[in-house]
Design a protein around this motif. Sequence first.
Motif: not given
Length: 270
Positions: A108-127, A141-143
């Motif tokens: 909910x508050x990623x410690x990453x720069x904006x426009x820094x990733x091409x793929x965000x993969x998240x399996x069974x964590x966001x629940x 923001x990060x993608x």
Amino acid sequence: MTDLSVATLAGHLPDKRQVADSFSRAAVSYDSVAELQRAVGHQLIARLPAGIQPQRWLDLGSGTGYFSRVLGERFAGSEGLALDIAQGMLAFARPLGGAQHFVAGDAENLPLQANSCDVIFSSLALQWCADFSAVLSEARRVLRPGGVLAFASLCVGTLYELRKSWQAVDGQVHVNRFRELETYRQLCAGSDLQVVSLQNQPHVLHYPQVRQLTHELKALGAHNLNPGRPEGLTGRARLQGLLSAYEQFRQPQGLPATYQVVYGILEKTR
């Protein structure tokens, strides 16, 4: 469970520190009982857009790093980031490789720069995130433009057999609560990401006895973390009541445990 707003759901989800501590303690035992987690994650990988070749990918809620290693092989030559809220999971995963960077952080508050990733993969964590709209906003923001968020999460109906069996015993909350599928749909549709696909698919595991299921949940760190959960040891009579109540669900393959999985593929178009 009735539909819950973000504000209401926040009061029904476990404290993030409890989640982090629980999964940190489960780091060593997690992979030995992670049949569902592996099946869901591989299905999610199969749903990634064909031919996608990111320069940098993020495994969000990376846990033991199993899928960081899968993604590292799939996207060989790209830069990988594994991010998890549980320090114990990161400590376990780091020596096993897969990603170039292992980062402690919150979806909910990623410690990453904006426009820094091409793929965000998240399996069974966001629940475990109370504010899913914040997760989507942070992902956008990060993608980079053209980037993809691929997630698998859990919705209402997960472990309903265990929930109903406990309700028959004492009426208390013994099973983690999850969002409604319709809430996922509404939040994804209302985000600034384009919904490529959003589907619900049940996964059913079978167990000889209830104790195998409850042992697995504990080994995963996914046992009951609800606020207001019953405290203290469960008495023999109540346990016997649970065993008897769960028997009504028995099938030829064993006692079923149903997980309602939401698969989402979203794209940042601009």
